[in-house]
Design a protein around this motif. Sequence first.
Motif, PDB file in Angstrom:
ATOM      1  N   ASP A  28       0.821  -1.210   0.000  1.00  0.00           N
ATOM      2  CA  ASP A  28       0.000   0.000   0.000  1.00  0.00           C
ATOM      3  C   ASP A  28       0.855   1.261   0.000  1.00  0.00           C
ATOM      4  OD1 ASP A  28      -2.531  -0.828  -0.295  1.00  0.00           O
ATOM      5  OD2 ASP A  28      -3.258  -0.058   1.622  1.00  0.00           O
TER       6      ASP A  28
ATOM      7  N   LEU B 267      -1.683  -9.905  -6.560  1.00  0.00           N
ATOM      8  CA  LEU B 267      -2.137  -8.534  -6.793  1.00  0.00           C
ATOM      9  C   LEU B 267      -2.929  -8.063  -5.585  1.00  0.00           C
ATOM     10  CD1 LEU B 267      -3.292  -8.491 -10.509  1.00  0.00           C
ATOM     11  CD2 LEU B 267      -1.595  -7.002  -9.450  1.00  0.00           C
ATOM     12  N   PRO B 268      -2.536  -6.964  -4.994  1.00  0.00           N
ATOM     13  CA  PRO B 268      -3.318  -6.454  -3.871  1.00  0.00           C
ATOM     14  C   PRO B 268      -4.658  -5.944  -4.385  1.00  0.00           C
ATOM     15  CG  PRO B 268      -1.676  -4.844  -4.516  1.00  0.00           C
ATOM     16  CD  PRO B 268      -1.460  -6.049  -5.384  1.00  0.00           C
ATOM     17  N   ASP B 269      -5.579  -5.781  -3.525  1.00  0.00           N
ATOM     18  CA  ASP B 269      -6.917  -5.411  -3.955  1.00  0.00           C
ATOM     19  C   ASP B 269      -7.371  -4.123  -3.273  1.00  0.00           C
ATOM     20  OD1 ASP B 269      -8.784  -5.978  -5.720  1.00  0.00           O
ATOM     21  OD2 ASP B 269      -9.615  -7.723  -4.706  1.00  0.00           O
ATOM     22  N   PRO B 270      -6.558  -3.095  -3.389  1.00  0.00           N
ATOM     23  CA  PRO B 270      -6.862  -1.888  -2.606  1.00  0.00           C
ATOM     24  C   PRO B 270      -8.157  -1.218  -3.036  1.00  0.00           C
ATOM     25  CG  PRO B 270      -5.074  -1.476  -4.147  1.00  0.00           C
ATOM     26  CD  PRO B 270      -5.368  -2.930  -4.218  1.00  0.00           C
ATOM     27  N   ALA B 271      -8.466  -1.266  -4.339  1.00  0.00           N
ATOM     28  CA  ALA B 271      -9.692  -0.600  -4.783  1.00  0.00           C
ATOM     29  C   ALA B 271     -10.906  -1.280  -4.151  1.00  0.00           C
ATOM     30  CB  ALA B 271      -9.787  -0.626  -6.304  1.00  0.00           C
ATOM     31  N   ALA B 272     -10.851  -2.628  -4.100  1.00  0.00           N
ATOM     32  CA  ALA B 272     -11.964  -3.358  -3.490  1.00  0.00           C
ATOM     33  C   ALA B 272     -12.053  -3.043  -1.996  1.00  0.00           C
ATOM     34  CB  ALA B 272     -11.769  -4.860  -3.693  1.00  0.00           C
TER      35      ALA B 272
ATOM     36  N   ARG C 220     -10.985  -0.307  -0.508  1.00  0.00           N
ATOM     37  CA  ARG C 220     -11.478   1.066  -0.364  1.00  0.00           C
ATOM     38  C   ARG C 220     -12.990   1.108  -0.512  1.00  0.00           C
ATOM     39  NH1 ARG C 220      -7.514   2.575  -3.559  1.00  0.00           N
ATOM     40  NH2 ARG C 220      -8.783   3.260  -5.283  1.00  0.00           N
ATOM     41  N   LEU C 221     -13.476   0.289  -1.464  1.00  0.00           N
ATOM     42  CA  LEU C 221     -14.910   0.253  -1.724  1.00  0.00           C
ATOM     43  C   LEU C 221     -15.653  -0.234  -0.482  1.00  0.00           C
ATOM     44  CD1 LEU C 221     -16.738   0.799  -4.136  1.00  0.00           C
ATOM     45  CD2 LEU C 221     -16.582  -1.611  -4.712  1.00  0.00           C
TER      46      LEU C 221
ATOM     47  N   ALA D 281     -11.621   6.866   0.336  1.00  0.00           N
ATOM     48  CA  ALA D 281     -10.546   6.903  -0.657  1.00  0.00           C
ATOM     49  C   ALA D 281      -9.199   7.145   0.009  1.00  0.00           C
ATOM     50  CB  ALA D 281     -10.820   8.003  -1.677  1.00  0.00           C
ATOM     51  N   ASP D 282      -9.204   7.562   1.280  1.00  0.00           N
ATOM     52  CA  ASP D 282      -7.974   7.947   1.981  1.00  0.00           C
ATOM     53  C   ASP D 282      -7.203   9.004   1.201  1.00  0.00           C
ATOM     54  OD1 ASP D 282      -8.510   6.295   4.101  1.00  0.00           O
ATOM     55  OD2 ASP D 282      -7.340   4.615   3.317  1.00  0.00           O
TER      56      ASP D 282
ATOM     57  N   ARG E  36     -17.549   9.879  -7.934  1.00  0.00           N
ATOM     58  CA  ARG E  36     -16.739   8.665  -8.066  1.00  0.00           C
ATOM     59  C   ARG E  36     -16.073   8.279  -6.753  1.00  0.00           C
ATOM     60  NH1 ARG E  36     -13.865   9.117 -13.978  1.00  0.00           N
ATOM     61  NH2 ARG E  36     -12.530   7.564 -13.015  1.00  0.00           N
ATOM     62  N   ARG E  37     -16.383   9.034  -5.694  1.00  0.00           N
ATOM     63  CA  ARG E  37     -15.814   8.762  -4.356  1.00  0.00           C
ATOM     64  C   ARG E  37     -14.296   8.650  -4.404  1.00  0.00           C
ATOM     65  NH1 ARG E  37     -19.203   3.620  -2.608  1.00  0.00           N
ATOM     66  NH2 ARG E  37     -20.704   3.920  -4.266  1.00  0.00           N
ATOM     67  N   GLU E  38     -13.646   9.551  -5.132  1.00  0.00           N
ATOM     68  CA  GLU E  38     -12.195   9.485  -5.262  1.00  0.00           C
ATOM     69  C   GLU E  38     -11.470  10.347  -4.241  1.00  0.00           C
ATOM     70  OE1 GLU E  38     -11.737   8.243  -9.919  1.00  0.00           O
ATOM     71  OE2 GLU E  38     -11.914  10.360  -9.433  1.00  0.00           O
TER      72      GLU E  38
ATOM     73  N   PRO F 275     -18.766   3.370  -9.169  1.00  0.00           N
ATOM     74  CA  PRO F 275     -17.644   3.546 -10.100  1.00  0.00           C
ATOM     75  C   PRO F 275     -16.385   2.821  -9.656  1.00  0.00           C
ATOM     76  CG  PRO F 275     -18.023   5.548  -8.842  1.00  0.00           C
ATOM     77  CD  PRO F 275     -19.131   4.614  -8.503  1.00  0.00           C
TER      78      PRO F 275
ATOM     79  N   LEU G 129     -12.550  -1.320 -10.910  1.00  0.00           N
ATOM     80  CA  LEU G 129     -11.853  -2.534 -10.509  1.00  0.00           C
ATOM     81  C   LEU G 129     -12.028  -3.614 -11.576  1.00  0.00           C
ATOM     82  CD1 LEU G 129     -10.262  -3.464  -8.049  1.00  0.00           C
ATOM     83  CD2 LEU G 129     -12.389  -4.367  -7.112  1.00  0.00           C
TER      84      LEU G 129
ATOM     85  N   ARG H 128      -1.535   0.792  -5.799  1.00  0.00           N
ATOM     86  CA  ARG H 128      -2.973   0.929  -5.544  1.00  0.00           C
ATOM     87  C   ARG H 128      -3.770   1.100  -6.830  1.00  0.00           C
ATOM     88  NH1 ARG H 128      -3.442   4.592  -0.083  1.00  0.00           N
ATOM     89  NH2 ARG H 128      -5.531   4.861  -0.921  1.00  0.00           N
ATOM     90  N   ARG H 129      -3.071   1.030  -7.957  1.00  0.00           N
ATOM     91  CA  ARG H 129      -3.717   1.175  -9.279  1.00  0.00           C
ATOM     92  C   ARG H 129      -4.560   2.441  -9.360  1.00  0.00           C
ATOM     93  NH1 ARG H 129      -6.666  -4.477  -9.860  1.00  0.00           N
ATOM     94  NH2 ARG H 129      -5.541  -5.373  -8.126  1.00  0.00           N
TER      95      ARG H 129
END
Lengths: 340, 340
Positions: free
Chosen positions: A23, A46-51, A53-54, A59-60, A116-118, B49, B54, B116-117
């Motif tokens: 991370d 593969l890490p799954d940071p997007a998942a 975060r979801l 979004a940190d 987009r919760r970014e 999104p 993802l 983190r893609r």
Amino acid sequence: MTRLRDLAQELGLSATTVSRALDGYPDVAEATRARVMAAARRVGYLPDPAARRLRRGRADTVAALIPGGPGVELTALLHALGTCSATLAEGGLDLMLVPARDEAEERRRLARLVARREADAFVILRTRREDARVDWLLEQGVPFVTHGRTARAAEHPHIDGDAFAGFRDALRHLAARGHRRIAHVAAPDSFMFGHLRRLGAMAGATEAGIALSLAEATPDAAGGHAAVRRLLQQGPPPTALLCATDAIAIGAAHALREAGLRPGHDVALWGHDNIPAGTFLDPPLASMEIADPDIGAHLARLLLAVLGGADPATLGTVLPLRHIPRASLDATLTTQEETP
Amino acid sequence: MTRLRDLAQELGLSATTVSRALDGYPDVAEATRARVMAAARRVGYLPDPAARRLRRGRADTVAALIPGGPGVELTALLHALGTCSATLAEGGLDLMLVPARDEAEERRRLARLVARREADAFVILRTRREDARVDWLLEQGVPFVTHGRTARAAEHPHIDGDAFAGFRDALRHLAARGHRRIAHVAAPDSFMFGHLRRLGAMAGATEAGIALSLAEATPDAAGGHAAVRRLLQQGPPPTALLCATDAIAIGAAHALREAGLRPGHDVALWGHDNIPAGTFLDPPLASMEIADPDIGAHLARLLLAVLGGADPATLGTVLPLRHIPRASLDATLTTQEETP
């Protein structure tokens, strides 16, 4: 499929360390991170940071909108945002800057980042008195901090310099030196910084019992040049120009020289922003700046507080301005000028 | 749970329009987006999104790393990145800027964004000849474009000004005006821009058959001031100073004045970057800049090409520099100076 636990075991590290290395957290040594990333690539993990975060709904990330157009002293701003970024990183947050060509694009990017919760929170720069971005964020209930106040500053966290007192005291100072024909080269009144600096200069002039000329300028060197050229066509030259920004003052100095007047000799000149080049100009340019040496870290602390659930109405900070006198203030007043 | 189709039906819009409105695409009218977002909030519909990104494995985002420290002319850079952002938006991509306090933090942020893609491609600024960021991105196989070349420029997309030819021709020009004692106030050789401008100045001097003094400066006004002060202590003053940047030239001018020499009168002065204040300085500062009026859009096109699968080795562009002569070049040479 390789799992995080397997990867950690192979490397002889804890799962927490592997996760934090992937991370990009700063508490993991550079060499360890390189080793973890190489191993992750080798085994296809593969890490799954997007998942993640979801799931967490965060979004940190904090986004700062960088406005286009003139009027923002970017060198100081970017320096402050670099420090802000480092302080946020200690709290596990990333800072990203979002450039926009104009205000329409700025609003579009803002809406998109929220949809987009970014980003979890926003930094709003170059505030207007009536600021559509601030209205929208308050309406949406999205956390944010402004650099500069707005008409609704009581409702949102903000950090700002006390432009009113700073410019009022500058006017007092010029009057005490004997200046009686003073002009304020003002930034647009729709910007809060332009509004407050102008009000401060006017209050100082009223106190000193002297009239103040106002010249309106777009907030850059070209604007200062055009405004002072117009001013000099309208009547006898002022003995002092108090400018809303250093960039305006640089343009103003050029207009004075074109009219055969020497800044720092015939006319005192004073700006605001303390741009790095200011001390090397001819004459060195008197200026002002917020007295806080670490405005970026301060901004980061406000963001962490508002994200931590603090009451936004308690998070307003207005810091005093520091005057920086330099040779551009040394105008020689003749007796005639002193007592018009 | 409300679905996208239900929401679209209620609003009398196509599902595509509703989806694009919630995603903030610029082809949806502002009023339509406001209506869609209000309705989505009312019925509790939340777009997904992050989940979609993802699945697609793309962030639809380009990240530009903004280096800390001196040496980057941020006003021009931010303007270019604003235009780059608008052009990328037409291709469905967002641009975010990532500020860093120092190079260690820059590398950490880069690794984190990749892990983190959060970005599909990168813009690398203020390149070094041996650039650790470029080495790392090439090793990882991550798409990127540099603003400035590196020792490995043949391997990666880049856009740059032809600093070698620009500074060589500037030296030729000064020699043709009769200057024989010329100094180059150089930026650090580890930066590619510092390296190429220095090589160009040296080549021009060799062609003209004159010796060139070199003064090393950190790339800001304070650096130019210190470097020229040292230079003037070492021997007779040069009649022309060719500076690597405008900021260096501003500091150099101050050092000249401190020594009783007038820039644009006793000593010719020339910089690079065409900073907005340059034309308002005393004397107005001669400069250079990349001749492309829309470097930001050019950068965006390179990014879209490399993301579209174009061969990176074909995507290098080196653009000519445009000379901008101004009054700081008007030094009066005495006969003695012309023939030392």
